[in-house]
Design a protein around this motif. Structure first.
Motif, PDB file in Angstrom:
ATOM      1  N   TYR A 176       0.520 119.169  24.273  1.00  0.00           N
ATOM      2  CA  TYR A 176       1.848 119.451  24.564  1.00  0.00           C
ATOM      3  C   TYR A 176       2.139 120.993  24.961  1.00  0.00           C
ATOM      4  CZ  TYR A 176       1.335 123.293  20.805  1.00  0.00           C
ATOM      5  OH  TYR A 176       1.086 124.404  20.104  1.00  0.00           O
ATOM      6  N   ARG A 177       1.102 121.911  24.836  1.00  0.00           N
ATOM      7  CA  ARG A 177       1.133 123.261  25.276  1.00  0.00           C
ATOM      8  C   ARG A 177       0.913 122.970  26.938  1.00  0.00           C
ATOM      9  NH1 ARG A 177      -2.893 126.216  22.471  1.00  0.00           N
ATOM     10  NH2 ARG A 177      -1.150 126.536  20.857  1.00  0.00           N
ATOM     11  N   ILE A 187       1.776 120.473  28.653  1.00  0.00           N
ATOM     12  CA  ILE A 187       3.056 119.790  29.236  1.00  0.00           C
ATOM     13  C   ILE A 187       4.080 121.198  29.436  1.00  0.00           C
ATOM     14  CG2 ILE A 187       5.024 118.579  28.700  1.00  0.00           C
ATOM     15  CD1 ILE A 187       3.012 116.502  27.135  1.00  0.00           C
ATOM     16  N   TRP A 188       4.224 121.847  28.580  1.00  0.00           N
ATOM     17  CA  TRP A 188       5.331 122.956  28.906  1.00  0.00           C
ATOM     18  C   TRP A 188       4.696 123.978  30.079  1.00  0.00           C
ATOM     19  CZ3 TRP A 188       4.704 128.076  28.588  1.00  0.00           C
ATOM     20  CH2 TRP A 188       3.815 128.791  27.341  1.00  0.00           C
ATOM     21  N   SER A 220       5.464 122.031  33.153  1.00  0.00           N
ATOM     22  CA  SER A 220       6.905 122.034  33.325  1.00  0.00           C
ATOM     23  C   SER A 220       7.451 123.182  33.992  1.00  0.00           C
ATOM     24  CB  SER A 220       7.582 121.801  32.017  1.00  0.00           C
ATOM     25  OG  SER A 220       7.339 120.549  31.498  1.00  0.00           O
ATOM     26  N   ALA A 221       6.680 124.275  33.692  1.00  0.00           N
ATOM     27  CA  ALA A 221       7.252 125.508  34.381  1.00  0.00           C
ATOM     28  C   ALA A 221       6.684 125.670  35.686  1.00  0.00           C
ATOM     29  CB  ALA A 221       6.526 126.791  33.648  1.00  0.00           C
ATOM     30  N   ILE A 223       1.900 115.737  34.090  1.00  0.00           N
ATOM     31  CA  ILE A 223       2.604 115.912  32.972  1.00  0.00           C
ATOM     32  C   ILE A 223       2.344 114.515  32.281  1.00  0.00           C
ATOM     33  CG2 ILE A 223       4.818 115.830  31.647  1.00  0.00           C
ATOM     34  CD1 ILE A 223       5.872 118.166  33.439  1.00  0.00           C
ATOM     35  N   LEU A 258      14.877 118.963  32.595  1.00  0.00           N
ATOM     36  CA  LEU A 258      13.654 119.570  32.397  1.00  0.00           C
ATOM     37  C   LEU A 258      13.493 120.559  31.259  1.00  0.00           C
ATOM     38  CD1 LEU A 258      10.709 119.673  33.137  1.00  0.00           C
ATOM     39  CD2 LEU A 258      11.402 121.565  34.867  1.00  0.00           C
ATOM     40  N   GLU A 259      14.567 121.303  31.019  1.00  0.00           N
ATOM     41  CA  GLU A 259      14.760 122.086  29.903  1.00  0.00           C
ATOM     42  C   GLU A 259      14.605 121.572  28.480  1.00  0.00           C
ATOM     43  OE1 GLU A 259      17.613 124.792  31.004  1.00  0.00           O
ATOM     44  OE2 GLU A 259      16.432 125.976  32.220  1.00  0.00           O
ATOM     45  N   THR A 313      11.531 119.772  27.807  1.00  0.00           N
ATOM     46  CA  THR A 313      10.244 120.873  27.263  1.00  0.00           C
ATOM     47  C   THR A 313      10.591 121.327  25.942  1.00  0.00           C
ATOM     48  OG1 THR A 313      10.238 121.602  29.879  1.00  0.00           O
ATOM     49  CG2 THR A 313       9.078 123.084  28.129  1.00  0.00           C
ATOM     50  N   THR A 344       9.509 118.754  23.611  1.00  0.00           N
ATOM     51  CA  THR A 344       7.895 118.516  23.348  1.00  0.00           C
ATOM     52  C   THR A 344       7.621 119.609  22.542  1.00  0.00           C
ATOM     53  OG1 THR A 344       7.912 117.590  25.581  1.00  0.00           O
ATOM     54  CG2 THR A 344       5.769 118.857  24.652  1.00  0.00           C
ATOM     55  N   LEU A 345       7.970 120.984  22.733  1.00  0.00           N
ATOM     56  CA  LEU A 345       7.667 122.226  21.906  1.00  0.00           C
ATOM     57  C   LEU A 345       7.857 121.975  20.565  1.00  0.00           C
ATOM     58  CD1 LEU A 345       8.420 125.048  24.466  1.00  0.00           C
ATOM     59  CD2 LEU A 345       6.324 124.526  23.593  1.00  0.00           C
TER      60      LEU A 345
END
Length: 207
Positions: free
Chosen positions: A31-32, A34-35, A38-39, A67, A106-107, A110, A113-114
């Motif tokens: 998951y980390r 992925i974010w 995403s950034a 991702i 996207l936000e 994310t 996901t977090l």
């Protein structure tokens, strides 16, 4: 779609096992990854209001594929490729999606996901729609990148002996050229990519 999904899940299982044969028990922070991706994706799409920016959609799609690698890894924590594919298909096939506000979506993806430390598959499907990245194109891009990752591992990526630039170009460029010439519906599509990469690499970097 079912066969493509099962193929991608099996390939992801293989590459994860190649890196660590006990990867499921390690509880890696997918998951980390992925974010963080995403950034990077948002940077390629553009978000700075104080300067002129145009979305680099090819890079956006590449980041979505990265991702997807991590998302598949999270899904595979729940079972075998065959088991996981059925659940994923149900979510992917739920309703038609139209393009929306990419940055906001996207936000939201994310944040989900977090919060869950799981893969927000529904949110990811929305991002595919926003980026006009079809499932067939996702499959083509994913298989190519997965095979390249495995090829790198097999040719010394871990110990630093792998040569990323050969015959005057990066391996990514060779991959794109090879993939464009192959039939993505072939049952041995991934094997064909690997064999073509190996042939070019051996020719460009003789022992």
């Amino acid at each position: 779609m079912k066969q493509q999904l099962q193929t991608m899940l099996a390939l992801q299982d293989e590459i994860n096992t190649l890196v660590n044969d006990n990867w499921r028990a390690q509880n890696f922070a997918w998951y980390r990854a992925i974010w963080v991706e995403s950034a990077e994706l948002l940077d390629h799409y553009g978000w700075k209001w104080w300067k002129k920016q145009q979305p680099d959609m090819d890079q956006v799609k590449l980041e979505l594929v990265d991702i997807w690698h991590f998302g598949l890894s999270l899904e595979l924590q729940q079972g075998s490729p065959e088991q996981v594919a059925a659940d994923m298909l149900a979510e992917l096939g739920a309703g038609q999606r139209t393009a929306g506000d990419f940055r906001s979506n996207l936000e939201a993806f994310t944040l989900n996901t977090l919060a869950s430390k799981q893969f927000d598959l529904v949110g990811f499907a929305q991002l595919l729609a926003d980026a006009e990245l079809s499932f067939d194109e996702l499959y083509q891009r994913y298989v190519g990148k997965n095979v390249l990752n495995r090829f790198r591992q097999d040719n010394g990526y871990k110990d630093g002996s792998y040569v990323k630039n050969w015959a005057g170009r990066e391996d990514n460029e060779h991959l794109a050229e090879i993939a464009a010439r192959l039939d993505t519906t072939a049952s041995d599509y991934s094997a064909q990519i690997y064999q073509a990469l190996q042939a070019r690499y051996s020719e460009a970097t003789p022992a």
